[in-house]
Design an enzyme around this catalytic site. Structure first.
Site, PDB file in Angstrom:
ATOM      1  N   THR A   1      -1.247  -3.333  -7.510  1.00 43.14           N
ATOM      2  CA  THR A   1      -0.060  -4.001  -8.043  1.00 43.14           C
ATOM      3  C   THR A   1       0.795  -4.700  -6.991  1.00 43.14           C
ATOM      4  O   THR A   1       1.602  -5.558  -7.336  1.00 43.14           O
ATOM      5  CB  THR A   1       0.826  -2.998  -8.812  1.00 43.14           C
ATOM      6  N   ASP A   2       0.621  -4.367  -5.715  1.00 40.77           N
ATOM      7  CA  ASP A   2       1.499  -4.943  -4.688  1.00 40.77           C
ATOM      8  C   ASP A   2       1.431  -6.463  -4.653  1.00 40.77           C
ATOM      9  O   ASP A   2       2.451  -7.135  -4.467  1.00 40.77           O
ATOM     10  CB  ASP A   2       1.155  -4.376  -3.306  1.00 40.77           C
TER      11      ASP A   2
ATOM     12  N   LYS B   1       6.309  -8.109  -9.833  1.00 38.83           N
ATOM     13  CA  LYS B   1       6.545  -6.674  -9.720  1.00 38.83           C
ATOM     14  C   LYS B   1       8.012  -6.466  -9.351  1.00 38.83           C
ATOM     15  O   LYS B   1       8.481  -6.965  -8.328  1.00 38.83           O
ATOM     16  CB  LYS B   1       5.626  -6.069  -8.657  1.00 38.83           C
TER      17      LYS B   1
ATOM     18  N   GLU C   1      22.599 -27.022  -2.862  1.00 34.81           N
ATOM     19  CA  GLU C   1      23.115 -26.205  -1.767  1.00 34.81           C
ATOM     20  C   GLU C   1      22.911 -26.893  -0.424  1.00 34.81           C
ATOM     21  O   GLU C   1      23.698 -26.715   0.491  1.00 34.81           O
ATOM     22  CB  GLU C   1      22.417 -24.831  -1.785  1.00 34.81           C
TER      23      GLU C   1
ATOM     24  N   THR D   1      -4.287   0.875  -7.034  1.00 34.00           N
ATOM     25  CA  THR D   1      -3.896   2.156  -7.622  1.00 34.00           C
ATOM     26  C   THR D   1      -4.732   2.520  -8.835  1.00 34.00           C
ATOM     27  O   THR D   1      -5.018   3.692  -9.068  1.00 34.00           O
ATOM     28  CB  THR D   1      -2.409   2.113  -8.019  1.00 34.00           C
TER      29      THR D   1
ATOM     30  N   TYR E   1      -0.696   8.999  -3.149  1.00 32.06           N
ATOM     31  CA  TYR E   1      -2.126   9.066  -3.455  1.00 32.06           C
ATOM     32  C   TYR E   1      -2.869   8.105  -2.541  1.00 32.06           C
ATOM     33  O   TYR E   1      -2.264   7.333  -1.800  1.00 32.06           O
ATOM     34  CB  TYR E   1      -2.373   8.690  -4.925  1.00 32.06           C
TER      35      TYR E   1
END
Length: 356
Positions: free
Chosen positions: A119-120, A192, A313, A39, A53
């Site tokens: 950023t992904d 993110k 767990e 981006t 975009y």
């Protein structure tokens, strides 16, 4: 400086003047910006397009030229490594980028590296570099949430802060850093957390500090192993282990696990609910796969702070499974893919998850 000296009556030869200019340039430090797309290199149809975009459209020279203030803090040059959306960052590209970063940091005329990134998957690339780059020189990964064509675009200031951080002596030895939205994060922790807002990147244990008008303010330091304290070195890695992530939920079935293993996966990250929980119908499947040599690593799909306790767990000791500690599934995949280039012993792998 030079005109002042001349006005005071001092005789300064042309050679001396050039030497002074050279010293001043070197004093600023030399930063290489490696551009990969994303981006921060994106372009929208209008200034109102902040979320819709085309990414990876602007070349590195244009990115640098758009922030002339960079020359006030460092001597900057750029290289275009990739021009892609970061969702396409595969293992081969991680290795290619890592080897280029390592080579640059070995040069005496390079004081730090800034990587512009979508950023992904920015957090994954940053953490990979944090594991494998054996240098104390700053490496800063930066992106933006809005393209440069948008109103209130964040890329220019993010890039300025990243270069300012990378050239700072106080950033040395802290591992790979992520600079976004005026904050400094360690690559290990940051993730993110939202895909629209500029404050998209957060660390569950808080940022390391802030960058304000080119000055760093530090509040904590990384304590986990990284870079020069790491047992992994990009110069000795030619291929990452095949590690896959399976998302856990109550109604899931076994097909994804078997398909991944059938295609050669050496480890499975189980992105479980809560404390890395495993649905009852999946437990015997994971036991079976572990018996065939596949590493089973329990992670948590909890957003912003999943923490998996060993034997809390599931009986991990009994099943010979690994827990991912506080790593989200995507970072657990990166660590396992790197760690398994050195060992396939589950106890050693668990140690690595505790220490890194």
């Amino acid at each position: 400086m030079i005109p002042t000296l001349l006005r005071r009556g001092g005789r300064l030869s042309i050679a001396a003047a050039l030497l002074t200019v050279s010293v001043l340039a070197c004093a600023k430090g030399n930063i290489v910006i490696l551009a990969t797309g994303g981006t921060i290199a994106g372009s929208g149809a209008s200034s109102a397009n902040s979320a819709s975009y085309q990414s990876a459209k602007v070349a590195v020279d244009q990115l640098i030229a758009a922030v002339p203030e960079l020359q006030n803090v460092a001597s900057v040059r750029g290289e275009q490594v990739f021009q892609i959306g970061s969702e396409s960052f595969n293992n081969e590209r991680l290795l290619q980028l890592g080897k280029r970063v390592s080579a640059l940091l070995k040069q005496n005329d390079v004081d730090g590296v800034v990587i512009t990134h979508g950023t992904d998957t920015l957090e994954e690339t940053a953490y990979f570099l944090n594991l494998v780059i054996p240098s104390t020189k700053p490496v800063v990964v930066v992106g933006s949430m809005r393209p440069g064509t948008a109103m209130s675009a964040d890329g220019k200031l993010n890039l300025y802060n990243a270069v300012s951080l990378a050239v700072s002596p106080d950033a040395r030895g802290k591992g790979v850093l992520v600079s976004m939205n005026d904050e400094i994060h360690t690559a290990r922790d940051v993730a993110k957390s939202v895909n629209i807002k500029t404050e998209a990147f957060r660390s569950p244990w808080g940022p390391l500090g802030l960058v304000v008008e080119g000055k760093n303010y530090w509040f904590r330091a990384p304590v986990k192993r990284h870079t020069t304290a790491s047992e992994f070195n990009i110069d000795r890695i030619e291929k990452l282990a095949s590690v896959e992530v399976v998302y856990g939920y109550g109604n899931m079935n076994e097909q994804a696990y078997r398909a991944y293993v059938g295609n050669g996966a050496a480890a499975i990250i189980h992105a479980g609910t809560g404390n890395g929980s495993v649905a009852s119908q999946i437990v015997p499947v994971l036991q079976e796969l572990r018996g065939k040599g596949v590493q089973i690593i329990r992670s948590s799909r909890v957003t912003g702070g999943g923490f998996v306790l060993r034997n809390a767990e599931q009986p991990d000791d009994k099943y010979d499974w690994i827990v991912a500690h506080d790593f989200n599934p995507q970072k657990a995949r990166i660590l396992a893919a790197v760690a398994m280039t050195r060992t396939s012993d589950s106890k050693e792998l668990q140690r690595i998850f505790w220490e890194y």
